[in-house]
Scaffold this active site. Structure first.
Site, PDB file in Angstrom:
ATOM      1  CB  ILE A  15      40.283  35.973  31.616  1.00 38.97           C
ATOM      2  CG1 ILE A  15      40.040  37.068  30.585  1.00 38.97           C
ATOM      3  CG2 ILE A  15      41.378  36.373  32.610  1.00 38.97           C
ATOM      4  CD1 ILE A  15      39.443  38.349  31.166  1.00 38.97           C
ATOM      5  CG  ASN A  28      44.911  45.298  44.876  1.00 43.12           C
ATOM      6  OD1 ASN A  28      45.840  46.090  44.866  1.00 43.12           O
ATOM      7  ND2 ASN A  28      45.113  43.991  44.924  1.00 43.12           N
ATOM      8  N   GLY A  36      42.380  35.644  43.091  1.00 40.35           N
ATOM      9  CA  GLY A  36      41.376  35.600  42.026  1.00 40.35           C
ATOM     10  C   GLY A  36      41.966  35.743  40.632  1.00 40.35           C
ATOM     11  CB  VAL A  37      40.586  37.311  37.567  1.00 41.75           C
ATOM     12  CG1 VAL A  37      40.328  38.736  37.945  1.00 41.75           C
ATOM     13  CG2 VAL A  37      40.880  37.187  36.090  1.00 41.75           C
ATOM     14  CG  ASP A  38      45.440  41.148  40.534  1.00 39.25           C
ATOM     15  OD1 ASP A  38      46.239  41.224  39.579  1.00 39.25           O
ATOM     16  OD2 ASP A  38      45.443  41.955  41.490  1.00 39.25           O
ATOM     17  CB  SER A 121      33.330  44.437  41.591  1.00 37.00           C
ATOM     18  OG  SER A 121      34.202  45.542  41.701  1.00 37.00           O
ATOM     19  CB  THR A 122      31.162  39.350  40.686  1.00 37.46           C
ATOM     20  OG1 THR A 122      32.064  38.569  39.891  1.00 37.46           O
ATOM     21  CG2 THR A 122      30.481  40.400  39.820  1.00 37.46           C
TER      22      THR A 122
HETATM   23  N1  AR6 Z   1      39.560  33.967  34.691  1.00 37.93           N
HETATM   24  C1  AR6 Z   1      38.385  34.623  34.677  1.00 37.93           C
HETATM   25  N2  AR6 Z   1      37.693  34.934  35.794  1.00 37.93           N
HETATM   26  C2  AR6 Z   1      38.250  34.564  36.970  1.00 37.93           C
HETATM   27  C3  AR6 Z   1      39.487  33.898  37.074  1.00 37.93           C
HETATM   28  C4  AR6 Z   1      40.159  33.601  35.859  1.00 37.93           C
HETATM   29  N3  AR6 Z   1      41.326  32.972  35.850  1.00 37.93           N
HETATM   30  N4  AR6 Z   1      39.753  33.686  38.399  1.00 37.93           N
HETATM   31  C5  AR6 Z   1      38.709  34.184  39.097  1.00 37.93           C
HETATM   32  N5  AR6 Z   1      37.803  34.710  38.238  1.00 37.93           N
HETATM   33  P1  AR6 Z   1      38.010  38.481  41.822  1.00 37.93           P
HETATM   34  P2  AR6 Z   1      37.203  41.250  42.405  1.00 37.93           P
HETATM   35  C6  AR6 Z   1      36.502  35.339  38.501  1.00 37.93           C
HETATM   36  O1  AR6 Z   1      37.949  38.134  43.259  1.00 37.93           O
HETATM   37  O2  AR6 Z   1      35.921  40.794  43.020  1.00 37.93           O
HETATM   38  C7  AR6 Z   1      42.043  40.285  43.887  1.00 37.93           C
HETATM   39  O3  AR6 Z   1      42.747  39.775  44.984  1.00 37.93           O
HETATM   40  C8  AR6 Z   1      35.878  35.126  39.868  1.00 37.93           C
HETATM   41  O4  AR6 Z   1      35.267  33.837  39.929  1.00 37.93           O
HETATM   42  O5  AR6 Z   1      39.163  37.967  41.021  1.00 37.93           O
HETATM   43  O6  AR6 Z   1      37.158  42.411  41.453  1.00 37.93           O
HETATM   44  C9  AR6 Z   1      42.505  41.661  43.474  1.00 37.93           C
HETATM   45  O7  AR6 Z   1      43.883  41.852  43.710  1.00 37.93           O
HETATM   46  C10 AR6 Z   1      34.858  36.243  39.873  1.00 37.93           C
HETATM   47  O8  AR6 Z   1      33.717  35.841  39.116  1.00 37.93           O
HETATM   48  O9  AR6 Z   1      37.985  40.085  41.591  1.00 37.93           O
HETATM   49  C11 AR6 Z   1      41.665  42.555  44.325  1.00 37.93           C
HETATM   50  O10 AR6 Z   1      42.220  42.745  45.611  1.00 37.93           O
HETATM   51  C12 AR6 Z   1      35.564  37.362  39.107  1.00 37.93           C
HETATM   52  O11 AR6 Z   1      36.668  36.741  38.440  1.00 37.93           O
HETATM   53  C13 AR6 Z   1      40.362  41.816  44.443  1.00 37.93           C
HETATM   54  O12 AR6 Z   1      40.682  40.429  44.275  1.00 37.93           O
HETATM   55  C14 AR6 Z   1      36.093  38.489  39.986  1.00 37.93           C
HETATM   56  O13 AR6 Z   1      36.646  37.971  41.186  1.00 37.93           O
HETATM   57  C15 AR6 Z   1      39.402  42.213  43.359  1.00 37.93           C
HETATM   58  O14 AR6 Z   1      38.171  41.588  43.592  1.00 37.93           O
END
Ligand code: AR6
Length: 175
Positions: A15, A28, A36-38, A121-122
């Site tokens: 993204i 969070n 992750g994305v964060d 959230s996934t």
């Molecule tokens: N671009 C787009 N999507 C992504 C990217 C990216 N660069 N990187 C990962 N994803 P998650 P959550 C996808 O875990 O479940 C964090 O530590 C990933 O494959 O990022 O809402 C926060 O600080 C998945 O499909 O977010 C929170 O503590 C989707 O993004 C916690 O994780 C969501 O995965 C939030 O968990």
């Protein structure tokens, strides 16, 4: 880019690469970064994003807060906090819907006409992909119906499984 109904696009990749007015962060409650994305968004935006996030006092689950995009192509980052999946009977669906709805309220307020969402959230929060995708698409559909000024919504899918799930459910919808 794979264009589905006119204003919804599916994108496979990070993204952080997208040239849209706002990208949504799956954050969070602390808003102080994570994996992750964060993590990817903070790394690309640079340290000024964290500085601004520190001033926000966190964010409740289901709510969203907006900041600048700093070194991202996007002008804004909308940080939303999705629910942690417990058992499906703990208000998860309502909270996830609320994330998308609140993001669209902010697009209204800030005249944002293009926005990209990750699959909130996934990942770390373990929300089942298909159920989460139905909510993402359903709430987006309603927002697009209600608001003509949103030109483009991109679903950014980082992995093949998410991409295929969004693709399948979007095809079902237009059929
Ligand atoms: N671009 C787009 N999507 C992504 C990217 C990216 N660069 N990187 C990962 N994803 P998650 P959550 C996808 O875990 O479940 C964090 O530590 C990933 O494959 O990022 O809402 C926060 O600080 C998945 O499909 O977010 C929170 O503590 C989707 O993004 C916690 O994780 C969501 O995965 C939030 O968990």
């Amino acid at each position: 880019m794979n264009t589905m109904p006119e204003r919804i696009e599916l994108y496979r990749g990070s993204i952080t690469d997208l040239d849209v007015a706002a990208i949504v962060n799956a954050a969070n409650e602390t808003l102080l970064g994570g994996g992750g994305v964060d993590g990817a968004i903070h790394r690309t935006a640079g340290p000024k994003l964290l500085e601004e996030c520190r001033t926000l006092g966190g964010c409740a689950t289901g709510d969203a807060k907006i900041t600048g995009g700093y070194d991202l192509k996007a002008k804004y980052v909308i940080h939303t906090v999705g629910p942690v999946w417990v058992d499906g009977n703990s208000g998860e669906a309502e909270l996830l819907e609320s994330c998308y709805r609140t993001c669209f309220e902010l697009t209204d307020q800030y005249d944002i006409t293009s926005i990209a969402f990750p699959a909130i959230s996934t990942g770390a929060f373990s929300y089942p992909l298909e159920e989460a995708t139905r909510i993402a698409i359903g709430t987006t559909w309603l927002a697009l119906e209600a608001n003509e000024s949103i030109r483009k919504v991109v679903f950014a899918c980082f992995d093949k499984e998410s991409y295929e799930c969004y693709d399948r459910l979007l095809q079902e919808l237009v059929r």
